[in-house]
Design an enzyme around this catalytic site. Structure first.
Site, PDB file in Angstrom:
ATOM      1  N   ILE A   1       0.830  -1.593   0.195  1.00 37.21           N
ATOM      2  CA  ILE A   1       0.136   0.257   0.037  1.00 37.21           C
ATOM      3  C   ILE A   1       0.851   1.307   0.143  1.00 37.21           C
ATOM      4  O   ILE A   1       2.162   1.113   0.101  1.00 37.21           O
ATOM      5  CB  ILE A   1      -1.294  -0.206   0.857  1.00 37.21           C
ATOM      6  CG1 ILE A   1      -0.401   0.044   2.147  1.00 37.21           C
ATOM      7  CG2 ILE A   1      -2.306  -0.581   0.644  1.00 37.21           C
ATOM      8  CD1 ILE A   1      -0.821   0.271   3.830  1.00 37.21           C
ATOM      9  N   ASP A   2       0.220   2.656  -0.143  1.00 40.40           N
ATOM     10  CA  ASP A   2       1.352   3.503  -0.435  1.00 40.40           C
ATOM     11  C   ASP A   2       1.678   3.985   0.800  1.00 40.40           C
ATOM     12  O   ASP A   2       0.899   3.772   1.866  1.00 40.40           O
ATOM     13  CB  ASP A   2       0.244   5.078  -0.777  1.00 40.40           C
ATOM     14  CG  ASP A   2      -0.454   4.691  -2.626  1.00 40.40           C
ATOM     15  OD1 ASP A   2       0.761   3.607  -3.444  1.00 40.40           O
ATOM     16  OD2 ASP A   2      -1.264   4.983  -3.241  1.00 40.40           O
ATOM     17  N   ARG A   3       2.671   4.561   0.631  1.00 40.77           N
ATOM     18  CA  ARG A   3       3.464   4.254   2.031  1.00 40.77           C
ATOM     19  C   ARG A   3       2.780   5.803   2.659  1.00 40.77           C
ATOM     20  O   ARG A   3       2.562   6.217   3.763  1.00 40.77           O
ATOM     21  CB  ARG A   3       4.239   6.347   1.633  1.00 40.77           C
ATOM     22  CG  ARG A   3       5.417   6.535   2.688  1.00 40.77           C
ATOM     23  CD  ARG A   3       6.565   7.349   2.430  1.00 40.77           C
ATOM     24  NE  ARG A   3       7.422   7.954   3.360  1.00 40.77           N
ATOM     25  CZ  ARG A   3       8.573   8.466   3.306  1.00 40.77           C
ATOM     26  NH1 ARG A   3       9.144   9.341   1.858  1.00 40.77           N
ATOM     27  NH2 ARG A   3       9.232   8.756   4.579  1.00 40.77           N
TER      28      ARG A   3
END
Length: 359
Positions: free
Chosen positions: A175-177
Site C-alpha cells: 500500500i502507498d507510503r
C-alpha cells in the site's frame, strides 16, 4: 667493462617509472586499506529462499547490481550451486550451497540504516494478527512498506529487526507510503505463494475508507476508468486516466456526508497503482490530503490542506494456509479520526449511512 674509448651516458640509462594516474592509484590503495575488495561468497540456502529461482535470489542478495550483470554472471558460470553451473530458472533447494564470484558495486559495504526504538515499540501495538505463517499489521501513514528510492527504512526492514529469529519475512502486497491500515506479511515462502495465489484469483477482499472533497453523488457507485503510469522530466511519477491504460474498476459507497466532504468506502476490483486516489479525483472528488492529485487541479480545500492522506486500508478478508476464512479490521489512527471530527464525518448511530459493506 666497456672499452676505455667508449663513453657511457649515464643519464640516458636512467629508467623512469611509468606514470600512473593519482586518482586510480588512490582508489586501489583505498580499496586495499579498507578491505573493500570483493571476495567469493558461499551462501547456504535456508527455508527463507527454498524453492526460489536463483536469479530472483541473486537480485535480492546482490543489492545494487544491475539485473543484466546478474544474468551475465549466471551465463559465465560465475554462480555455482553445489559446485555445478546453473541456469537462471534453476530453483534452490534447502541446504544448497551457492557460490558467488567476487562482484564489485555491492551496497552491502555500507552499514544498514538504524531503526528507532520508538518505531519498534509502535509495532508492538500495530500487530493485528500473528501465527506461524502470517503477520497482519496496521501500518501507520508516512511509513513506506520497504526501503528504497531515498527511503532508508520501511515496514519490512523494521519487522526484520523486531523478529531477528524469523528467517523469512516478505510483503504479500503493498500500500502507498501515506496510506494507513491493513497489510499482510508472510513468515514462510509457502505461505507467500498461498496468499499470492488468492490475490491472482481475486478471492481476497480489501475495503478502504477515504474522506473526499465535496458531496459524492448517491447514484455514483462504480468507476470504470483505464489507468496509465506517466513520468515527468523531473522524475515525478503519477497515474492518469488514459484510453491506452490498463482496465480498472472501483466500487464506492457513501458512509457519511457533511457540507464540504464525504466519507466513503471503496473496493478496488483491480489493483493498479494509486487506483482509488485517481478514480476519486477523476470523479471530481479527490481524497482529502492527496497533494499529488489535488495540485493537478487545485480546489478549495476548506481548511484541510495540511491533512494527512485520508485513505485507510480498513479491512481485508482471505483464507489462511489452513483453509480457514478470516477477516481482519484495522482501527483508524488518531490523526485520521481527528480529521474526521474536523470535517464533521465521524461515524455514530445518528449520522452513519449504513446499508452494509460493498458486495
Amino acid at each position: 667493462m666497456p672499452p676505455k674509448n667508449i663513453k657511457v651516458n649515464k643519464k640516458r640509462l636512467r629508467i623512469e617509472k611509468p606514470k600512473i594516474s593519482s586518482k586510480v592509484d588512490s582508489v586501489v590503495l583505498s580499496s586495499k586499506e579498507e578491505g573493500l575488495r570483493p571476495k567469493v561468497q558461499y551462501v547456504t540456502i535456508t527455508e527463507k529462499n527454498e524453492l526460489q529461482r536463483i536469479d530472483n535470489f541473486l537480485l535480492g542478495h546482490l543489492k545494487g547490481i544491475p539485473k543484466s550483470k546478474i544474468y551475465s554472471l549466471i551465463r559465465k558460470g560465475e554462480i555455482r550451486i553445489n559446485k555445478k553451473r546453473c541456469k537462471a530458472e534453476t530453483k534452490l533447494v534447502l541446504d544448497d550451497v551457492v557460490r558467488i564470484a567476487p562482484v564489485y558495486g555491492l551496497e552491502g559495504s555500507s552499514a544498514p540504516a538504524p531503526i528507532s526504538d520508538s518505531l519498534l515499540n509502535f509495532l508492538d501495538t500495530a500487530i493485528l494478527y500473528e501465527d506461524d505463517a502470517l503477520l497482519v499489521v496496521n501500518k501507520p501513514s508516512g511509513l513506506a512498506v520497504h526501503g528504497g528510492s531515498g527511503v532508508k527504512v520501511g515496514l519490512i526492514e523494521a519487522l526484520r529487526k523486531k523478529y531477528p529469529d524469523t528467517q523469512f519475512l516478505e510483503l504479500v502486497h503493498r500500500i502507498d507510503r501515506d496510506t494507513s491500515g491493513c497489510i499482510l506479511v508472510a513468515k514462510k515462502r509457502s505461505a507467500l505463494r498461498h496468499f499470492h495465489a488468492q490475490f491472482r484469483e481475486g478471492s481476497v477482499d480489501k475495503i478502504y475508507h477515504l474522506a473526499v472533497h465535496g458531496q459524492w453523488p448517491g447514484n455514483k457507485k462504480r468507476v470504470d476508468a483505464p489507468l496509465k503510469r506517466e513520468e515527468l522530466k523531473s522524475g515525478e511519477r503519477f497515474v492518469v486516466v488514459h484510453q491506452d491504460g490498463k482496465p480498472s474498476r472501483t466500487y464506492f459507497r457513501i458512509l457519511n456526508k457533511s457540507d464540504f466532504f464525504s466519507l466513503m468506502e471503496a473496493k478496488p476490483v483491480s489493483g493498479r497503482t494509486h487506483q482509488i486516489r485517481v478514480h476519486a479525483a477523476h470523479s471530481g472528488h479527490p481524497i482529502v490530503g492527496d497533494e499529488k492529485y489535488i495540485h493537478r487541479d487545485p480546489i478549495d480545500e476548506h481548511g484541510m490542506s495540511k491533512a494527512r492522506l485520508m485513505l485507510h486500508a480498513k479491512s481485508i478478508s482471505l483464507s489462511l494456509v489452513s483453509g480457514e476464512k478470516v477477516f481482519f479490521e484495522a482501527p483508524y489512527d488518531s490523526a485520521f479520526n481527528d480529521n474526521l471530527i474536523k470535517m464533521s464525518l465521524c461515524l455514530d448511530d445518528s449520522n452513519t449511512i449504513n446499508d452494509g459493506h460493498i458486495k
